[in-house]
Design a protein around this motif. Sequence first.
Motif, PDB file in Angstrom:
ATOM      1  N   PRO A  54       0.944  -1.292   0.059  1.00  0.00           N
ATOM      2  CA  PRO A  54       0.015   0.032  -0.137  1.00  0.00           C
ATOM      3  C   PRO A  54       0.746   1.148  -0.095  1.00  0.00           C
ATOM      4  O   PRO A  54       0.562   2.280  -0.556  1.00  0.00           O
ATOM      5  CB  PRO A  54      -0.834  -0.021   1.315  1.00  0.00           C
ATOM      6  CG  PRO A  54       0.020  -0.975   2.274  1.00  0.00           C
ATOM      7  CD  PRO A  54       0.789  -2.094   1.278  1.00  0.00           C
ATOM      8  N   LEU A  55       1.872   1.163   0.490  1.00  0.00           N
ATOM      9  CA  LEU A  55       2.946   2.309   0.737  1.00  0.00           C
ATOM     10  C   LEU A  55       3.190   2.971  -0.664  1.00  0.00           C
ATOM     11  O   LEU A  55       3.249   4.058  -1.069  1.00  0.00           O
ATOM     12  CB  LEU A  55       4.227   2.122   1.366  1.00  0.00           C
ATOM     13  CG  LEU A  55       5.129   3.232   1.669  1.00  0.00           C
ATOM     14  CD1 LEU A  55       4.487   4.331   2.493  1.00  0.00           C
ATOM     15  CD2 LEU A  55       6.407   2.660   2.413  1.00  0.00           C
ATOM     16  N   PHE A  56       3.411   2.059  -1.695  1.00  0.00           N
ATOM     17  CA  PHE A  56       3.888   2.494  -3.015  1.00  0.00           C
ATOM     18  C   PHE A  56       2.851   2.062  -4.008  1.00  0.00           C
ATOM     19  O   PHE A  56       2.965   2.159  -5.210  1.00  0.00           O
ATOM     20  CB  PHE A  56       5.204   1.793  -3.551  1.00  0.00           C
ATOM     21  CG  PHE A  56       6.324   2.178  -2.869  1.00  0.00           C
ATOM     22  CD1 PHE A  56       6.941   3.288  -2.897  1.00  0.00           C
ATOM     23  CD2 PHE A  56       6.951   1.246  -1.841  1.00  0.00           C
ATOM     24  CE1 PHE A  56       8.094   3.572  -2.011  1.00  0.00           C
ATOM     25  CE2 PHE A  56       8.101   1.402  -1.048  1.00  0.00           C
ATOM     26  CZ  PHE A  56       8.785   2.797  -1.283  1.00  0.00           C
ATOM     27  N   ASN A  57       1.503   1.887  -3.649  1.00  0.00           N
ATOM     28  CA  ASN A  57       0.382   1.554  -4.496  1.00  0.00           C
ATOM     29  C   ASN A  57       0.627   0.695  -5.447  1.00  0.00           C
ATOM     30  O   ASN A  57       0.193   0.929  -6.550  1.00  0.00           O
ATOM     31  CB  ASN A  57       0.121   2.987  -5.085  1.00  0.00           C
ATOM     32  CG  ASN A  57      -1.322   3.002  -5.494  1.00  0.00           C
ATOM     33  OD1 ASN A  57      -2.166   2.052  -4.946  1.00  0.00           O
ATOM     34  ND2 ASN A  57      -1.791   3.679  -6.660  1.00  0.00           N
ATOM     35  N   ASN A  61      -0.930  -1.941 -10.544  1.00  0.00           N
ATOM     36  CA  ASN A  61      -0.464  -2.453 -11.728  1.00  0.00           C
ATOM     37  C   ASN A  61       0.392  -3.722 -11.384  1.00  0.00           C
ATOM     38  O   ASN A  61       0.779  -3.803 -10.177  1.00  0.00           O
ATOM     39  CB  ASN A  61       0.327  -1.484 -12.373  1.00  0.00           C
ATOM     40  CG  ASN A  61       1.346  -0.994 -11.446  1.00  0.00           C
ATOM     41  OD1 ASN A  61       1.278  -1.032 -10.366  1.00  0.00           O
ATOM     42  ND2 ASN A  61       2.353  -0.119 -12.179  1.00  0.00           N
ATOM     43  N   TYR A  62       0.623  -4.758 -12.402  1.00  0.00           N
ATOM     44  CA  TYR A  62       1.596  -5.674 -12.173  1.00  0.00           C
ATOM     45  C   TYR A  62       2.939  -5.106 -12.432  1.00  0.00           C
ATOM     46  O   TYR A  62       3.243  -4.358 -13.116  1.00  0.00           O
ATOM     47  CB  TYR A  62       1.499  -6.570 -13.286  1.00  0.00           C
ATOM     48  CG  TYR A  62       2.319  -7.689 -13.687  1.00  0.00           C
ATOM     49  CD1 TYR A  62       2.207  -8.678 -12.794  1.00  0.00           C
ATOM     50  CD2 TYR A  62       3.495  -7.525 -14.314  1.00  0.00           C
ATOM     51  CE1 TYR A  62       3.131  -9.777 -12.746  1.00  0.00           C
ATOM     52  CE2 TYR A  62       4.610  -8.510 -14.400  1.00  0.00           C
ATOM     53  CZ  TYR A  62       4.321  -9.763 -13.736  1.00  0.00           C
ATOM     54  OH  TYR A  62       5.217 -10.857 -13.732  1.00  0.00           O
ATOM     55  N   ILE A  69       7.836  -8.893  -3.287  1.00  0.00           N
ATOM     56  CA  ILE A  69       7.086  -8.937  -1.942  1.00  0.00           C
ATOM     57  C   ILE A  69       6.149 -10.090  -1.597  1.00  0.00           C
ATOM     58  O   ILE A  69       6.358 -10.665  -0.643  1.00  0.00           O
ATOM     59  CB  ILE A  69       6.263  -7.621  -1.743  1.00  0.00           C
ATOM     60  CG1 ILE A  69       7.389  -6.436  -1.907  1.00  0.00           C
ATOM     61  CG2 ILE A  69       5.469  -7.603  -0.570  1.00  0.00           C
ATOM     62  CD1 ILE A  69       6.538  -5.149  -1.939  1.00  0.00           C
ATOM     63  N   GLY A  70       5.405 -10.475  -2.890  1.00  0.00           N
ATOM     64  CA  GLY A  70       4.565 -11.608  -2.722  1.00  0.00           C
ATOM     65  C   GLY A  70       5.529 -13.030  -2.216  1.00  0.00           C
ATOM     66  O   GLY A  70       5.223 -13.889  -1.494  1.00  0.00           O
ATOM     67  N   VAL A 123      -5.224 -10.810  -8.178  1.00  0.00           N
ATOM     68  CA  VAL A 123      -5.770 -10.679  -6.842  1.00  0.00           C
ATOM     69  C   VAL A 123      -5.117 -10.199  -5.844  1.00  0.00           C
ATOM     70  O   VAL A 123      -3.960 -10.719  -5.620  1.00  0.00           O
ATOM     71  CB  VAL A 123      -6.560 -12.144  -6.664  1.00  0.00           C
ATOM     72  CG1 VAL A 123      -7.316 -12.169  -5.279  1.00  0.00           C
ATOM     73  CG2 VAL A 123      -7.296 -12.871  -7.807  1.00  0.00           C
ATOM     74  N   MET A 124      -5.606  -9.427  -5.002  1.00  0.00           N
ATOM     75  CA  MET A 124      -5.043  -8.783  -3.819  1.00  0.00           C
ATOM     76  C   MET A 124      -5.877  -9.075  -2.676  1.00  0.00           C
ATOM     77  O   MET A 124      -7.130  -8.651  -2.493  1.00  0.00           O
ATOM     78  CB  MET A 124      -4.712  -7.379  -3.890  1.00  0.00           C
ATOM     79  CG  MET A 124      -4.017  -6.834  -2.765  1.00  0.00           C
ATOM     80  SD  MET A 124      -2.372  -7.771  -2.517  1.00  0.00           S
ATOM     81  CE  MET A 124      -1.582  -7.114  -3.980  1.00  0.00           C
ATOM     82  N   LEU A 125      -5.589  -9.859  -1.727  1.00  0.00           N
ATOM     83  CA  LEU A 125      -6.171 -10.236  -0.438  1.00  0.00           C
ATOM     84  C   LEU A 125      -6.152  -9.135   0.588  1.00  0.00           C
ATOM     85  O   LEU A 125      -5.508  -8.377   0.302  1.00  0.00           O
ATOM     86  CB  LEU A 125      -5.456 -11.449   0.133  1.00  0.00           C
ATOM     87  CG  LEU A 125      -5.566 -12.623  -0.555  1.00  0.00           C
ATOM     88  CD1 LEU A 125      -4.866 -13.883   0.336  1.00  0.00           C
ATOM     89  CD2 LEU A 125      -6.963 -13.225  -1.061  1.00  0.00           C
ATOM     90  N   PRO A 126      -7.292  -9.053   1.215  1.00  0.00           N
ATOM     91  CA  PRO A 126      -7.317  -7.894   2.442  1.00  0.00           C
ATOM     92  C   PRO A 126      -6.185  -7.822   3.234  1.00  0.00           C
ATOM     93  O   PRO A 126      -6.066  -6.743   3.822  1.00  0.00           O
ATOM     94  CB  PRO A 126      -8.750  -8.266   3.146  1.00  0.00           C
ATOM     95  CG  PRO A 126      -9.516  -9.337   2.181  1.00  0.00           C
ATOM     96  CD  PRO A 126      -8.320  -9.992   1.477  1.00  0.00           C
ATOM     97  N   THR A 127      -5.308  -9.131   3.130  1.00  0.00           N
ATOM     98  CA  THR A 127      -3.982  -8.650   4.316  1.00  0.00           C
ATOM     99  C   THR A 127      -3.063  -7.984   3.282  1.00  0.00           C
ATOM    100  O   THR A 127      -1.742  -8.083   4.044  1.00  0.00           O
ATOM    101  CB  THR A 127      -3.890 -10.054   4.794  1.00  0.00           C
ATOM    102  OG1 THR A 127      -3.597 -11.270   3.459  1.00  0.00           O
ATOM    103  CG2 THR A 127      -4.845 -10.644   5.607  1.00  0.00           C
ATOM    104  N   TYR A 128      -3.438  -7.577   2.045  1.00  0.00           N
ATOM    105  CA  TYR A 128      -2.127  -7.067   1.379  1.00  0.00           C
ATOM    106  C   TYR A 128      -1.064  -8.262   1.169  1.00  0.00           C
ATOM    107  O   TYR A 128       0.016  -8.253   1.045  1.00  0.00           O
ATOM    108  CB  TYR A 128      -1.404  -5.958   1.831  1.00  0.00           C
ATOM    109  CG  TYR A 128      -2.332  -4.802   1.700  1.00  0.00           C
ATOM    110  CD1 TYR A 128      -2.363  -4.238   0.486  1.00  0.00           C
ATOM    111  CD2 TYR A 128      -2.612  -4.001   3.055  1.00  0.00           C
ATOM    112  CE1 TYR A 128      -3.257  -3.020   0.349  1.00  0.00           C
ATOM    113  CE2 TYR A 128      -3.494  -3.101   2.750  1.00  0.00           C
ATOM    114  CZ  TYR A 128      -3.874  -2.401   1.602  1.00  0.00           C
ATOM    115  OH  TYR A 128      -4.770  -1.187   1.033  1.00  0.00           O
ATOM    116  N   THR A 129      -1.540  -9.393   0.732  1.00  0.00           N
ATOM    117  CA  THR A 129      -1.132 -10.562   0.105  1.00  0.00           C
ATOM    118  C   THR A 129      -1.379 -11.059  -1.358  1.00  0.00           C
ATOM    119  O   THR A 129      -2.408 -10.942  -1.636  1.00  0.00           O
ATOM    120  CB  THR A 129      -1.093 -11.779   1.134  1.00  0.00           C
ATOM    121  OG1 THR A 129      -2.298 -12.157   1.148  1.00  0.00           O
ATOM    122  CG2 THR A 129      -0.123 -11.333   2.546  1.00  0.00           C
TER     123      THR A 129
END
Length: 214
Positions: A54-57, A61-62, A69-70, A123-129
């Motif tokens: 979220p810090l770098f948004n 985008n891919y 990070i993933g 897909v981005m999960l609510p946990t930012y994963t």
Amino acid sequence: PVFTFAGLYFEIFYIWVVSLVVLYAFFKTQAGELGFFLLFLSSFFFDSFRFFIPLFNLTQNYSAALIFIGNFHLGAKFLAPISLLCMVLLSSEQHRQNLEQNVFIVIALCAFLAHYIPLNTAVMLPTYTVPGSFVRAMRFFLIAIISISVISLLLKNFQNEVSQIMTLGFLFLSVGSVIIFNCCTLAHLISAVILLSTGTFLYLKELHYHYMWR
């Protein structure tokens, strides 16, 4: 995602506090478990890299950074339970001389698994994963590793006449690490904080008593 951020902040706070406790309490103790316990702590550090999404948004985008990070998060999910398993199976005196080698093997194994498991960046999960493939297989692997670790420590402590409070603390550590990696609600946050704090206190306290007695 307030509770997700709170969980990540707690991970960083947990690393610093527990590292200082280990340094102070086990300064003169040669415990084989400590090497893998510090490796367990490092899994929280790698998982905290989710802050950068979220810090770098990065969700818009891919990008290679999102994959990077993933992979770190996925590696942390492997590193935590495998480190706990090694704390039980590879902490005896005959394995102590190969501690550095075993730690390197664990890190290399987790990095290999995290790199070669495909990630679904759509897909981005609510946990930012970023979710990975083979979800059911990974869940089974996680449950199996934790179960084997807890049962092995239970039998080991029974054989060595060590208090099973250590086993209880170890179980709290295992479950708490799983919850904090998937923290996105208030219930997750509270349960993870309680389990990790209590489990760390019980496990390190009994481990310290055990080596002082020896």
